[in-house]
Scaffold this motif. Structure first.
Motif, PDB file in Angstrom:
ATOM      1  N   SER A 363       0.821  -1.204   0.000  1.00 28.53           N
ATOM      2  CA  SER A 363       0.000   0.000   0.000  1.00 28.53           C
ATOM      3  C   SER A 363       0.860   1.261   0.000  1.00 28.53           C
ATOM      4  N   SER A 365      -0.395   4.081   1.107  1.00 29.23           N
ATOM      5  CA  SER A 365      -0.999   4.983   2.084  1.00 29.23           C
ATOM      6  C   SER A 365      -0.846   4.432   3.490  1.00 29.23           C
ATOM      7  N   THR A 367      -2.637   4.955   7.627  1.00 32.06           N
ATOM      8  CA  THR A 367      -3.840   5.398   8.324  1.00 32.06           C
ATOM      9  C   THR A 367      -3.505   5.748   9.764  1.00 32.06           C
ATOM     10  N   ALA A 369      -5.342   7.848  13.420  1.00 28.54           N
ATOM     11  CA  ALA A 369      -6.644   8.210  14.010  1.00 28.54           C
ATOM     12  C   ALA A 369      -6.476   9.300  15.058  1.00 28.54           C
ATOM     13  N   VAL A 405      -2.486   9.651   2.894  1.00 33.29           N
ATOM     14  CA  VAL A 405      -2.724   9.443   4.322  1.00 33.29           C
ATOM     15  C   VAL A 405      -4.234   9.453   4.557  1.00 33.29           C
ATOM     16  N   LYS A 406      -4.694   8.505   5.368  1.00 36.74           N
ATOM     17  CA  LYS A 406      -6.094   8.491   5.764  1.00 36.74           C
ATOM     18  C   LYS A 406      -6.177   8.817   7.248  1.00 36.74           C
ATOM     19  N   LEU A 407      -7.079   9.711   7.609  1.00 39.72           N
ATOM     20  CA  LEU A 407      -7.222  10.150   8.991  1.00 39.72           C
ATOM     21  C   LEU A 407      -8.645   9.883   9.469  1.00 39.72           C
ATOM     22  N   TYR A 408      -8.751   9.237  10.626  1.00 40.17           N
ATOM     23  CA  TYR A 408     -10.059   8.930  11.202  1.00 40.17           C
ATOM     24  C   TYR A 408     -10.407   9.949  12.286  1.00 40.17           C
ATOM     25  N   THR A 450      -7.299  11.690   2.983  1.00 42.04           N
ATOM     26  CA  THR A 450      -8.698  11.293   3.112  1.00 42.04           C
ATOM     27  C   THR A 450      -9.087  11.380   4.575  1.00 42.04           C
ATOM     28  N   SER A 452     -12.011  10.510   7.203  1.00 34.90           N
ATOM     29  CA  SER A 452     -13.225   9.716   7.391  1.00 34.90           C
ATOM     30  C   SER A 452     -13.780  10.023   8.778  1.00 34.90           C
TER      31      SER A 452
END
Length: 619
Positions: A363, A365, A367, A369, A405-408, A450, A452
């Motif tokens: 991957s 990316s 993630t 939080a 990067v994905k951020l929760y 991103t 979420s």
């Protein structure tokens, strides 16, 4: 397989879900089996086959020579139509026998929105939904898993619940069943009473009377017998090194959600995020030694051939021997072209050294939080990470060639203001800035962040269990506010459906009076409510209204601090006094150190364990 079933499988999607015969499945001689156990996962095959807990308990039960545990998954919609059309009952994967031929049928309750699937599976199996409607001809219906910590919404449908970890409990239930059968004294009623009386962690709802006040709140739980516990204390495995772990797993014929070796590194969490149920109910922390983990990983690699090993826990970077473990694994995984996956990293412990060790993961990316957009709100929820921690972590990732990067985050947290919501957009912008400020970044790629955002749900056994969930209107306004604040195309914004979150809150905080609504939902065809294409909010509201349930009473009402809660019959190990203290600290915007820095006196260590969260913990 008969011709009729062969023709049906040709007409449905993914027939490999139902064919059985997988490599690694366990087949036993029925003439030598004294107890048959059907382990049901109330969702599709490819999700259930990826569940580590189910793999472990399947192996634990089948290690008993005279017990045969088989797997059952919820068929997808097209297969269910064929089953109804051809009058085919729900069957187990291994033997193909209908569930009515089993002695015990166990369901793992991982998510409240799967409750309708549980009832749907009982209906497909021709088993009456309510425990009171099932006599000795039918199997004992057992529930377990995280949702069993508030079993009350589904209490009328289950004969018993095992509270806590099942590696020892489930074999004990089977041994009791076999013994009572051999002694000629088995009846369902006597078995349930004996299990509640003699096996710690067993909750039999029918043996407790629930009374209510005029305002609808609970007055009391009263045991019907003097020899059963007034409160059921969860069971845990105290030594994870000697706890059962499968040397082989069933290998699916079709792609599943997690086609990889899943290595359970430790149980529990030291962090104490105030919204997180898992961080409380799985306490205390119990680690496996790196030597044991390395051997288990080798064994599973050799028996499966998977090319990825995922180190699973609630927060993998809190494992005290992580460097030693990863070094041991890399000594043989690299040459075998096996990659390591570390899926639950915290931003404050993400380092270049870790980044280098997981560089083989395909991957592009990562993630993280942060959960909240401002430091004030992160302090309220006890996240104990700062913006500089996040920016340092993404800087490490960007320097290593990552660009996504994905951020929760969560919306609707207690004390939340519009400033906190807008802080989410601002934090995402700072991550974009960090990309361009990184001299080692991949200049051929543009950054992509991103965000979420889920809706806060006040879950049982958390410091926020008393809080009210935001109304639908409040959540919608906050979602619109955040969406309007994001103008950079390099920031992608997604959010959860607030309608699903509201029904989830009703089921998470509900009591036994929800049984009528769930039964009506089943009769009206509700199933796969965790799937977007199947969930219908208006139909849910209609069912609740027709059965006299006000969803706001459970979801949008602040529970009284001295109120008897539906889940007060359960002792999760952490005291209610601790949760109250943590709630007070949240409203004081005061953080609590993690369990390794200082013991906060949560009470979980009284359950025992050699490798617990804090060596100085007060029992």
């Amino acid at each position: 397989m008969n011709q009729s079933m062969s023709n049906i499988l040709k007409s449905v999607t993914r027939p490999g879900r139902y064919s059985g015969g997988e490599y690694g499945q366990i087949i036993k001689d029925k003439t030598k089996v004294k107890a048959r156990f059907a382990f049901c996962f109330p969702d599709t095959y490819e999700i259930g086959m990826s569940n580590l807990g189910m793999r472990i308990l399947y192996g634990v039960l089948n290690a008993e020579e005279d017990v045969w545990c088989e797997r059952v998954y919820d068929p997808w919609l097209d297969m269910q139509e064929k089953m109804v059309e051809h009058h085919l009952p729900l069957r187990a994967c291994e033997s193909g026998d209908p569930l009515t031929e089993f002695d015990m049928v166990g369901f793992t309750l991982q998510y409240e929105m799967s409750y309708t699937n549980v009832l749907n599976m009982l209906q497909l199996a021709d088993i009456p939904l309510r425990s009171a409607e099932r006599d000795d001809r039918f199997p004992i219906i057992i529930g377990g898993g995280p949702c069993a910590y508030n079993p009350e919404p589904v209490a009328d449908f289950f004969d018993l619940f095992n509270i806590g970890e099942g590696e020892e409990m489930l074999p004990e239930l089977c041994r009791l069943y076999i013994r009572m059968k051999e002694e000629g004294r088995y009846t369902k009623a006597d078995y349930l009473h004996e299990a509640a009386r003699t096996i710690p962690g067993i909750y039999v709802p029918s043996l407790y009377r629930v009374t209510y006040h005029a305002d609808g709140t609970i007055e009391a739980y009263t045991p019907l017998y003097d020899d059963i516990p007034t409160k059921i204390t969860k069971r845990i495995m105290t030594d994870m090194d000697t706890s059962f772990f499968p040397k082989e797993v069933v290998m699916p014929y079709i792609e599943t959600v997690h086609d990889r070796v899943m290595l359970e590194v430790f149980r529990g969490c030291i962090r104490g995020c105030r919204f997180c149920q898992a961080g409380i109910i799985y306490r205390p922390v119990r680690e496996k030694s790196p030597e044991v983990l390395n051997e288990q990983a080798k064994c599973l690699f050799e028996s499966t051939g998977y090319d990825e090993i995922s180190l699973t826990s609630l927060s993998i970077s809190d494992y005290t021997h992580l460097e030693e473990l990863t070094d041991s694994l890399l000594s043989w995984t690299d040459e075998n072209m096996v990659s390591l996956s570390l899926p639950s990293l915290r931003v404050d412990s993400f380092t270049k050294e870790l980044m280098d060790k997981i560089a083989t993961v395909r991957s592009s990316s990562l993630t993280f939080a942060p959960e909240a957009g401002t430091q004030r709100l992160r302090d309220v929820i006890n996240k104990n990470v700062r913006e500089e921690d996040l920016l340092r972590a993404v800087g490490v990732a960007f320097a290593a060639g990552k660009n996504a990067v994905k951020l929760y985050f969560m919306s609707g947290l207690p004390t939340e203001t519009d400033e906190d919501i807008l802080g989410i957009a601002e934090l995402a912008s700072h991550v974009i800035d960090a990309y361009y400020a990184c001299p080692e970044r991949n200049k051929a790629k543009k950054p992509q962040v991103t965000i979420s955002v889920s809706c806060f749900i006040p879950k049982p056994f958390t410091p926020f269990q008393w809080e009210a969930q935001d109304t639908m209107e409040q959540l919608a306004r906050k979602q619109e506010l955040l969406g309007g604040a994001i103008t950079d195309r390099k920031i992608r914004y997604t959010h959860h459906d607030a309608k699903v979150s509201r029904i989830e809150a009703v089921l998470a905080r509900g009591d036994r009076r929800l049984a009528d609504a769930l039964e009506l939902a089943c009769h009206e065809g509700f199933k796969f409510d965790s799937w977007d294409e199947c969930f219908d909010y208006d139909k849910w509201i209609s069912v609740l209204e027709r059965t006299g349930i006000d969803p706001a009473f459970y979801a949008n009402r602040a529970f009284g601090l001295d109120e008897v809660l539906p889940w007060d019959i359960i002792d999760c190990g952490v005291t209610k006094e601790f949760l109250r203290r943590e709630r007070d600290r949240a409203y004081g915007e005061t953080t609590t150190p993690n369990c390794r820095e200082a013991c906060s006196g949560c009470g979980a260590n009284r359950l025992g364990g050699e490798r617990t969260c804090c060596p100085k913990a007060k029992n």
